[in-house]
Design an enzyme around this catalytic site. Sequence first.
Site, mmCIF file in Angstrom:
data_model
loop_
_atom_site.group_PDB
_atom_site.id
_atom_site.type_symbol
_atom_site.label_atom_id
_atom_site.label_comp_id
_atom_site.label_asym_id
_atom_site.label_seq_id
_atom_site.Cartn_x
_atom_site.Cartn_y
_atom_site.Cartn_z
ATOM 1 C CE LYS A 165 -4.536 -1.437 1.891
ATOM 2 N NZ LYS A 165 -5.246 -1.181 2.891
ATOM 3 C CE LYS A 206 -12.554 -2.791 0.504
ATOM 4 N NZ LYS A 206 -13.560 -3.562 1.390
ATOM 5 C CE LYS A 209 -6.526 -8.245 -2.356
ATOM 6 N NZ LYS A 209 -6.312 -7.426 -0.756
HETATM 7 P P1 TYM Z 1 -10.786 -5.909 3.956
HETATM 8 O O1 TYM Z 1 -11.793 -4.858 4.290
HETATM 9 O O2 TYM Z 1 -9.686 -5.718 2.912
HETATM 10 O O3 TYM Z 1 -11.284 -7.301 3.429
HETATM 11 C C1 TYM Z 1 -12.283 -7.910 4.288
HETATM 12 C C2 TYM Z 1 -12.287 -9.556 3.999
HETATM 13 O O4 TYM Z 1 -12.488 -9.641 2.614
HETATM 14 C C3 TYM Z 1 -11.409 -10.672 2.318
HETATM 15 N N1 TYM Z 1 -10.869 -10.142 1.211
HETATM 16 C C4 TYM Z 1 -10.680 -11.107 0.226
HETATM 17 N N2 TYM Z 1 -11.044 -12.661 0.090
HETATM 18 C C5 TYM Z 1 -10.801 -13.223 -1.058
HETATM 19 N N3 TYM Z 1 -10.602 -12.919 -2.257
HETATM 20 C C6 TYM Z 1 -10.429 -11.593 -2.351
HETATM 21 N N4 TYM Z 1 -10.045 -10.861 -3.339
HETATM 22 C C7 TYM Z 1 -10.767 -10.644 -1.063
HETATM 23 N N5 TYM Z 1 -10.464 -9.321 -1.075
HETATM 24 C C8 TYM Z 1 -10.825 -9.062 0.355
HETATM 25 C C9 TYM Z 1 -10.220 -10.015 3.345
HETATM 26 O O5 TYM Z 1 -9.280 -11.067 3.240
HETATM 27 C C10 TYM Z 1 -11.013 -9.998 4.579
HETATM 28 O O6 TYM Z 1 -11.113 -10.996 5.447
HETATM 29 N N6 TYM Z 1 -7.718 -5.759 7.744
HETATM 30 C C11 TYM Z 1 -8.903 -6.244 7.354
HETATM 31 C C12 TYM Z 1 -10.084 -5.848 8.230
HETATM 32 C C13 TYM Z 1 -10.008 -5.959 9.593
HETATM 33 C C14 TYM Z 1 -10.158 -7.280 10.088
HETATM 34 C C15 TYM Z 1 -10.038 -6.990 11.712
HETATM 35 C C16 TYM Z 1 -10.062 -8.509 9.793
HETATM 36 C C17 TYM Z 1 -9.659 -5.211 10.561
HETATM 37 N N7 TYM Z 1 -9.606 -5.780 11.850
HETATM 38 C C18 TYM Z 1 -10.031 -8.010 12.658
HETATM 39 C C19 TYM Z 1 -10.274 -9.560 10.672
HETATM 40 C C20 TYM Z 1 -9.920 -9.431 12.058
HETATM 41 C C21 TYM Z 1 -9.292 -5.780 5.896
HETATM 42 O O7 TYM Z 1 -8.728 -4.814 5.488
HETATM 43 O O8 TYM Z 1 -9.952 -6.440 5.096
#
Ligand code: TYM
Length: 339
Positions: A119, A205, A202
Amino acid sequence: MSDTQFTPRVFSGIQPSGGLTLGNYLGALKRFVDMQNEGSFETVYCMVDLHAMTVWQNPADLRHNTRELAAGFIASGIDPSKSILINQSQVPEHAQLAWIFNCVARMGWMQRMTQFKDKAGKNAQNVSLGLFAYPALMAADILVYHATHVPVGDDQKQHLELTRDIAIKFNHDFEVDFFPVIEPVIEGAATRVMSLRDGSKKMSKSDPSDASRINMTDDADTIAKKIRKAKTDPEPLPSEAAGLEERPEARNLINIYSALAEMSVDAVMTDVGGKAFSEFKPMLAELAVEKLAPISTEMARLMNDQAEIDRILAHGAEQAREITAPILAKTYEIVGMIK
Ligand code: TYM
């Protein structure tokens, strides 16, 4: 490792930094619903608005996206009477514990985080301090509930390892057995849904190309069109999963089909082996529309009553604080803060 018995509790979160994608749905949200309905866990699910603001968010958009994400959780099957559904900033103990964890985590650990490096890119001196500290807040999100299981997509694996390291170091430094060493739950055919335009990237969004992803708010025509235009190769589909190894785009579409149909990849290959993409893509489009269109319709309906969403989140925050306030109070006591 911990000898204490912790209540089996699931925590996971999604950032309201834009719309929900099919990657979020298959890699995370659908699994959240499964774990809620399985009945062997208490489940806590979260819109992580504090994480979203580690990169610039227009305030009005952030508020809208947070409510829309809450609508997405509910429309996908998260039931606020079965799960605690919260918005991170409404439960202040997350940020309070994060400060303690900022003082436990080491600079070297954070510098190894590949998501930060990706990032920040060449711009590392100019990104927010919050982006660097992001994984310590994530550890706090999880551990402020003494959660034991965390369902996520594959890209969060390293952050969950860091969460384990923080728990272990805290327990060791303060000679306690207080924080659980969590189990990541990274399972199923769709732990890494790839871009529809490039099978090596990947689905995200933040990809500038809208054609690279399916948004949970896309209508039936848009979903079908994006699948029709998805990048593929000229060969027909193989009959066995092994035949997908060097074919990332084909593998991605098969994985999406498998996750949406709730069939194993092997079973899908038995059904579609030998078919050309011109035959398979309409099958996938029909399945995707069948599964996703009701969710986007329900999201739109829920967004017509935002006061109801706010009420659900306020109630969730109250329920959450019954868990988080005593855990934070005990943490403060352990580290030496005066009551
Ligand atoms: P974020 O918002 O990027 O994504 C949310 C969840 O979606 C999954 N994900 C995917 N899974 C499969 N294929 C993809 N292309 C894909 N894109 C996103 C992510 O793996 C995630 O599970 N840091 C985290 C948010 C967070 C969190 C937490 C998660 C904050 N605190 C505590 C678990 C526990 C994040 O940015 O997810």
